[in-house]
Scaffold this motif. Sequence first.
Motif, PDB file in Angstrom:
ATOM      1  N   ARG A  60    -164.457  11.820  92.500  1.00  0.00           N
ATOM      2  CA  ARG A  60    -165.803  12.283  92.571  1.00  0.00           C
ATOM      3  C   ARG A  60    -166.728  11.649  93.673  1.00  0.00           C
ATOM      4  O   ARG A  60    -167.521  12.320  94.075  1.00  0.00           O
ATOM      5  N   LEU A  61    -166.410  10.208  93.718  1.00  0.00           N
ATOM      6  CA  LEU A  61    -167.146   9.698  95.086  1.00  0.00           C
ATOM      7  C   LEU A  61    -166.747  10.485  96.382  1.00  0.00           C
ATOM      8  O   LEU A  61    -167.825  10.705  97.148  1.00  0.00           O
ATOM      9  N   ILE A  62    -165.596  10.883  96.510  1.00  0.00           N
ATOM     10  CA  ILE A  62    -165.191  11.378  97.666  1.00  0.00           C
ATOM     11  C   ILE A  62    -165.576  12.730  97.594  1.00  0.00           C
ATOM     12  O   ILE A  62    -166.273  13.278  98.707  1.00  0.00           O
ATOM     13  N   GLN A  63    -165.378  13.477  96.555  1.00  0.00           N
ATOM     14  CA  GLN A  63    -165.767  14.715  96.474  1.00  0.00           C
ATOM     15  C   GLN A  63    -167.308  15.133  96.824  1.00  0.00           C
ATOM     16  O   GLN A  63    -167.712  15.899  97.357  1.00  0.00           O
ATOM     17  N   MET A  64    -168.112  14.048  96.288  1.00  0.00           N
ATOM     18  CA  MET A  64    -169.609  14.102  96.670  1.00  0.00           C
ATOM     19  C   MET A  64    -169.776  14.231  98.157  1.00  0.00           C
ATOM     20  O   MET A  64    -171.049  14.749  98.357  1.00  0.00           O
ATOM     21  N   MET A  65    -169.196  13.687  98.886  1.00  0.00           N
ATOM     22  CA  MET A  65    -169.386  13.703 100.432  1.00  0.00           C
ATOM     23  C   MET A  65    -168.813  14.672 100.917  1.00  0.00           C
ATOM     24  O   MET A  65    -169.104  15.039 102.397  1.00  0.00           O
ATOM     25  N   VAL A  66    -168.140  15.714 100.296  1.00  0.00           N
ATOM     26  CA  VAL A  66    -167.258  16.808 100.983  1.00  0.00           C
ATOM     27  C   VAL A  66    -168.041  17.979 101.645  1.00  0.00           C
ATOM     28  O   VAL A  66    -168.019  18.269 102.828  1.00  0.00           O
ATOM     29  N   ILE A  67    -168.961  18.374 100.842  1.00  0.00           N
ATOM     30  CA  ILE A  67    -169.747  19.371 101.594  1.00  0.00           C
ATOM     31  C   ILE A  67    -170.900  18.949 102.441  1.00  0.00           C
ATOM     32  O   ILE A  67    -170.782  19.348 103.580  1.00  0.00           O
ATOM     33  N   PRO A  68    -171.318  17.680 102.517  1.00  0.00           N
ATOM     34  CA  PRO A  68    -172.274  17.281 103.664  1.00  0.00           C
ATOM     35  C   PRO A  68    -171.341  17.191 104.764  1.00  0.00           C
ATOM     36  O   PRO A  68    -171.839  17.242 105.884  1.00  0.00           O
ATOM     37  N   ILE A  69    -170.082  16.371 104.928  1.00  0.00           N
ATOM     38  CA  ILE A  69    -169.505  16.268 105.955  1.00  0.00           C
ATOM     39  C   ILE A  69    -169.056  17.456 106.716  1.00  0.00           C
ATOM     40  O   ILE A  69    -168.687  17.717 107.705  1.00  0.00           O
ATOM     41  N   VAL A  70    -168.360  18.471 105.987  1.00  0.00           N
ATOM     42  CA  VAL A  70    -168.012  19.645 106.291  1.00  0.00           C
ATOM     43  C   VAL A  70    -169.409  20.463 106.879  1.00  0.00           C
ATOM     44  O   VAL A  70    -169.015  20.705 108.240  1.00  0.00           O
ATOM     45  N   VAL A  71    -170.353  20.506 106.342  1.00  0.00           N
ATOM     46  CA  VAL A  71    -171.567  21.043 107.091  1.00  0.00           C
ATOM     47  C   VAL A  71    -171.960  20.668 108.498  1.00  0.00           C
ATOM     48  O   VAL A  71    -171.926  21.072 109.305  1.00  0.00           O
ATOM     49  N   ILE A  72    -172.067  18.842 108.241  1.00  0.00           N
ATOM     50  CA  ILE A  72    -172.774  18.416 109.348  1.00  0.00           C
ATOM     51  C   ILE A  72    -171.550  18.353 110.521  1.00  0.00           C
ATOM     52  O   ILE A  72    -171.939  18.535 111.817  1.00  0.00           O
ATOM     53  N   SER A  73    -170.251  18.108 110.143  1.00  0.00           N
ATOM     54  CA  SER A  73    -169.461  17.985 111.058  1.00  0.00           C
ATOM     55  C   SER A  73    -168.806  19.272 111.986  1.00  0.00           C
ATOM     56  O   SER A  73    -169.055  19.460 113.114  1.00  0.00           O
ATOM     57  N   ILE A  74    -168.914  20.594 111.038  1.00  0.00           N
ATOM     58  CA  ILE A  74    -168.881  21.662 111.868  1.00  0.00           C
ATOM     59  C   ILE A  74    -170.084  22.252 112.548  1.00  0.00           C
ATOM     60  O   ILE A  74    -169.751  22.701 113.628  1.00  0.00           O
ATOM     61  N   ILE A  75    -171.115  21.898 112.113  1.00  0.00           N
ATOM     62  CA  ILE A  75    -172.478  22.447 112.941  1.00  0.00           C
ATOM     63  C   ILE A  75    -172.177  21.650 114.349  1.00  0.00           C
ATOM     64  O   ILE A  75    -172.605  22.198 115.352  1.00  0.00           O
ATOM     65  N   LEU A  76    -171.956  20.126 114.136  1.00  0.00           N
ATOM     66  CA  LEU A  76    -171.977  19.345 115.573  1.00  0.00           C
ATOM     67  C   LEU A  76    -170.947  19.759 116.421  1.00  0.00           C
ATOM     68  O   LEU A  76    -170.936  19.771 117.316  1.00  0.00           O
ATOM     69  N   GLY A  77    -169.696  20.094 115.625  1.00  0.00           N
ATOM     70  CA  GLY A  77    -168.446  20.407 116.433  1.00  0.00           C
ATOM     71  C   GLY A  77    -168.694  21.763 117.147  1.00  0.00           C
ATOM     72  O   GLY A  77    -168.543  21.878 118.235  1.00  0.00           O
ATOM     73  N   THR A  78    -169.217  22.855 116.473  1.00  0.00           N
ATOM     74  CA  THR A  78    -169.564  23.979 117.175  1.00  0.00           C
ATOM     75  C   THR A  78    -170.474  23.902 118.241  1.00  0.00           C
ATOM     76  O   THR A  78    -170.297  24.326 119.387  1.00  0.00           O
ATOM     77  N   ALA A  79    -171.660  23.069 117.800  1.00  0.00           N
ATOM     78  CA  ALA A  79    -172.718  22.851 118.986  1.00  0.00           C
ATOM     79  C   ALA A  79    -172.266  22.152 120.102  1.00  0.00           C
ATOM     80  O   ALA A  79    -172.566  22.371 121.353  1.00  0.00           O
ATOM     81  N   GLY A  80    -171.359  21.284 119.768  1.00  0.00           N
ATOM     82  CA  GLY A  80    -170.667  20.373 120.850  1.00  0.00           C
ATOM     83  C   GLY A  80    -169.878  20.893 121.842  1.00  0.00           C
ATOM     84  O   GLY A  80    -169.553  20.486 123.078  1.00  0.00           O
ATOM     85  N   LEU A  81    -169.045  22.083 121.394  1.00  0.00           N
ATOM     86  CA  LEU A  81    -168.238  22.902 122.141  1.00  0.00           C
ATOM     87  C   LEU A  81    -169.123  23.566 123.297  1.00  0.00           C
ATOM     88  O   LEU A  81    -168.640  24.095 124.167  1.00  0.00           O
ATOM     89  N   GLY A  82    -170.477  24.095 122.904  1.00  0.00           N
ATOM     90  CA  GLY A  82    -171.351  24.451 123.893  1.00  0.00           C
ATOM     91  C   GLY A  82    -171.172  26.078 124.029  1.00  0.00           C
ATOM     92  O   GLY A  82    -171.604  26.817 123.645  1.00  0.00           O
TER      93      GLY A  82
END
Length: 416
Positions: A46-68
């Motif tokens: 549960r502790l790990i799953q609590m962080m899944v949505i935040p890490i997916v949303v933030i990392s993909i946004i940054l990853g996509t934006a970082g590709l430029g």
Amino acid sequence: MNLTKPIIIALILGIVVGIGLNLMGSNVFNPVDTYLLTPLGQIFLRLIQMMVIPIVVISIILGTAGLGDPKKLGRIGGKTIGFFLISTTIAIIIAMSLAFIVQPGEQGLLDEEAANFEATEAPPIIDTLINIIPTNPIQAMVEGEMLQVIMFSIFIGFGLALLGKKTDKVHKLFEQGFELVMFLIMIIMYTAPFGAFGLIASAVGGTGFDAISSMLAYFLVVLAALLIHAGITYSAVVKFLAKKNPIWFFKNFLPAISVAFGTASSGATLPVSMSTAQKRLGVRKSVSGFVQPLGATINMDGTAIMQGVATVFIAQVYAQDLSMTQILTVVIVAVLASIGTAAVPGVGLVMLAMVLNQVGLPVEAIGLILGVDRLLDMTRTAVNITGDAACALWVSETEEAEPDSDSEEESAPQPS
């Protein structure tokens, strides 16, 4: 933190304790499992799953934006999806070939009347593709609809990339959010050895020797296919495509592999696998943030291997010969079924029902493999996330070297 050794020790200890409790009988195992082992495992999950949505949303946004450059995004997206489809196809071909050679369903160890499985209907492929686009992104996050969450995040990241300096403050906010989320994950990982112990002890104690011995041939064929795919296919990718040493790759990615084995969930392991890939394999944050969350949703090599072996195994148990058309159908459907498969324990059984339906085999026969599926689920999850990391490493190494501006972490040495 060097958590690899504590986690591995916890896994070994959990296996020993699980076997001991199983030998003592259900009167001893059930209360210990209910009040100690299951809570330990579930708290960590549960502790790990609590962080899944935040890490997916933030990392993909940054990853996509970082590709430029949108062209670069399309190129990396094409590489990633192409890799996943080819890798999954190779995985299921290995699995079915091994199953036809060993013939685990003809060992005479099973009574098919023992099969008892109530199938959950899998969604049609076209519905899965349409449902990638969310009508309500917030609801998708609440319900854990990962493909929809990924689509929405890519859309936001694409907008940030095109708007550039106009959205500098928004981009900075996501960068700070990423640092916060990774810090929280680091704290949560201190509980990993305890969670791994509880999860493996519960799985081993509940399975028992009878289930394992009666399913030994099937169990070993799936395990062998998983090891062959990881040891040969992924090693070849790392060696010949990424130009790195496979031993270095597996050694440095071992912390994430051990967590995946304990949790049996690609989604729950995602924060750890991303952190490990970035810090120990030197995968660029923008690539890791795009490839690995996508892989946790659509790249299920381990699940495809299980489906391939299980289909052949069930056909052999029921003395039904699979035609070449049926074999090709299994390969195609299993590859397509991996798209949109939820990254949670046991979902492979639902997708297996879809495969069996396509080739006219009894879905209730899934009950034959339920006894050992939990243990195999742990192994195939480890294979799934390893494939994601191999793809991310290859994409990172073959794209133009543009270091992440906000990355201050030093990666492990990367010998060729």
